[in-house]
Design a protein around this motif. Structure first.
Motif, PDB file in Angstrom:
ATOM      1  N   ASN A 171      21.889 -38.804 -20.384  1.00 51.54           N
ATOM      2  CA  ASN A 171      21.372 -37.487 -20.751  1.00 51.54           C
ATOM      3  C   ASN A 171      20.152 -37.665 -21.653  1.00 51.54           C
ATOM      4  OD1 ASN A 171      21.046 -34.779 -21.248  1.00 51.54           O
ATOM      5  ND2 ASN A 171      22.885 -34.541 -22.490  1.00 51.54           N
ATOM      6  N   GLN A 177      17.480 -36.046 -17.896  1.00 51.58           N
ATOM      7  CA  GLN A 177      18.243 -34.804 -18.094  1.00 51.58           C
ATOM      8  C   GLN A 177      17.817 -33.772 -17.065  1.00 51.58           C
ATOM      9  OE1 GLN A 177      17.490 -31.850 -21.285  1.00 51.58           O
ATOM     10  NE2 GLN A 177      19.498 -32.452 -22.081  1.00 51.58           N
ATOM     11  N   ILE A 181      22.832 -30.975 -16.131  1.00 50.30           N
ATOM     12  CA  ILE A 181      23.252 -31.588 -17.394  1.00 50.30           C
ATOM     13  C   ILE A 181      22.824 -30.712 -18.573  1.00 50.30           C
ATOM     14  CG2 ILE A 181      22.989 -33.602 -18.890  1.00 50.30           C
ATOM     15  CD1 ILE A 181      22.677 -35.303 -16.403  1.00 50.30           C
ATOM     16  N   ALA A 182      21.649 -30.109 -18.469  1.00 56.38           N
ATOM     17  CA  ALA A 182      21.191 -29.200 -19.529  1.00 56.38           C
ATOM     18  C   ALA A 182      22.144 -28.011 -19.664  1.00 56.38           C
ATOM     19  CB  ALA A 182      19.776 -28.724 -19.229  1.00 56.38           C
ATOM     20  N   TYR A 184      25.343 -28.037 -18.964  1.00 58.43           N
ATOM     21  CA  TYR A 184      26.555 -28.572 -19.603  1.00 58.43           C
ATOM     22  C   TYR A 184      26.357 -28.709 -21.109  1.00 58.43           C
ATOM     23  CZ  TYR A 184      30.398 -31.788 -20.604  1.00 58.43           C
ATOM     24  OH  TYR A 184      31.521 -32.387 -21.125  1.00 58.43           O
ATOM     25  N   ASP A 185      25.182 -29.179 -21.531  1.00 55.50           N
ATOM     26  CA  ASP A 185      24.896 -29.314 -22.958  1.00 55.50           C
ATOM     27  C   ASP A 185      24.956 -27.965 -23.663  1.00 55.50           C
ATOM     28  OD1 ASP A 185      24.608 -32.017 -22.880  1.00 55.50           O
ATOM     29  OD2 ASP A 185      22.417 -32.038 -22.944  1.00 55.50           O
ATOM     30  N   HIS A 186      24.387 -26.939 -23.040  1.00 53.83           N
ATOM     31  CA  HIS A 186      24.392 -25.605 -23.654  1.00 53.83           C
ATOM     32  C   HIS A 186      25.815 -25.053 -23.780  1.00 53.83           C
ATOM     33  CE1 HIS A 186      20.149 -25.310 -24.004  1.00 53.83           C
ATOM     34  NE2 HIS A 186      19.887 -25.214 -22.706  1.00 53.83           N
ATOM     35  N   GLU A 188      28.541 -26.869 -24.063  1.00 53.02           N
ATOM     36  CA  GLU A 188      29.232 -27.649 -25.097  1.00 53.02           C
ATOM     37  C   GLU A 188      28.897 -27.160 -26.499  1.00 53.02           C
ATOM     38  OE1 GLU A 188      28.544 -31.899 -24.562  1.00 53.02           O
ATOM     39  OE2 GLU A 188      30.710 -32.079 -24.320  1.00 53.02           O
ATOM     40  N   THR A 189      27.661 -26.712 -26.683  1.00 55.81           N
ATOM     41  CA  THR A 189      27.229 -26.237 -28.004  1.00 55.81           C
ATOM     42  C   THR A 189      27.343 -24.716 -28.145  1.00 55.81           C
ATOM     43  OG1 THR A 189      24.926 -26.211 -27.210  1.00 55.81           O
ATOM     44  CG2 THR A 189      25.676 -28.184 -28.360  1.00 55.81           C
TER      45      THR A 189
END
Length: 225
Positions: A171, A177, A181-182, A184-186, A188-189
């Motif tokens: 990532n 990235q 994946i971006a 998924y990151d959003h 997660e946060t």
């Protein structure tokens, strides 16, 4: 949309375009051989090509990571040629995406080639057309339906990749990235607004591609359903 998200979107589009080009170069001769060959190993090759359809992406990504890593076959070869490590690079993403989307390109092409039959080629041979001439002047025009299907499916399938690209590329913003994946990151946060925006863009893009193909199919009978 943040600059990082825009970079991820552009990287995803670039990855899909390059992957489709690579798959056409690899998949066209492979699909032609599968459609014409009577070799006893043909079934084995077809099973290998179709394997990504049933294999979990993380499993495929794990073994590709080993192969592309510094101690893997492809990784060692790349380093010996001065190309550096393939894992966690855009080149590695292309290789992984090509493996993962291979059946979505090869199978439509194989079906299109097989549907042509031998009669047109035999007629072209009687006109003294060489095998290469027969392929480019007879086979390719008659198989245009399969080519469009292969391009669309390969491109659309690559857009939504997650497990394979995450395993191979990690990532790294701006490098590996991609948009999935971006998203998924959003999530997660807990940045659901950003995740929703990227998801909507990906959904709209994928739907628009398929809608265009089906519209062309209905109007001009370009792609067989």
């Amino acid at each position: 949309m943040s600059p990082d998200d825009l970079t991820a979107l552009l990287l995803t589009l670039r990855l899909a375009a390059v992957t489709v080009l690579v798959l056409l170069l690899i998949g066209m001769p492979l699909a032609w051989w599968l459609s014409q060959s009577r070799c006893r190993f043909k079934t084995l090759v077809e099973a290998v090509v179709a394997l990504p359809l049933v294999l979990p992406p993380t499993v495929l990504g794990f073994y590709l990571l080993l192969a592309l890593g510094p101690n893997g076959l492809f990784g060692i070869t790349s380093q010996a040629l001065g190309g550096g490590t393939l894992a966690f690079s855009f080149t590695g993403l292309v290789i992984g995406s090509a493996f993962y989307s291979l059946p979505f390109v090869v199978q439509p092409l194989q079906g299109a080639f097989a549907s042509i039959g031998r009669r047109p080629l035999e007629v072209a041979a009687t006109l003294r057309a060489s095998p290469l001439d027969r392929f480019f002047t007879v086979v390719l025009p008659l198989a245009r339906n399969g080519f469009l299907t292969a391009v669309v499916l390969g491109f659309a399938h690559t857009l939504g990749e997650f497990g394979v690209v995450l395993m191979i590329g990690g990532n790294i913003p701006g490098v590996t990235q991609v948009i999935s994946i971006a998203i998924y990151d959003h999530v997660e946060t807990l940045q659901y607004g950003d995740a929703h925006l990227l998801s909507a863009i990906l959904l709209g893009l994928s739907f628009s591609i398929l809608l265009l193909v089906y519209a062309l199919n209905r109007r001009f009978a370009v792609v067989h359903p």
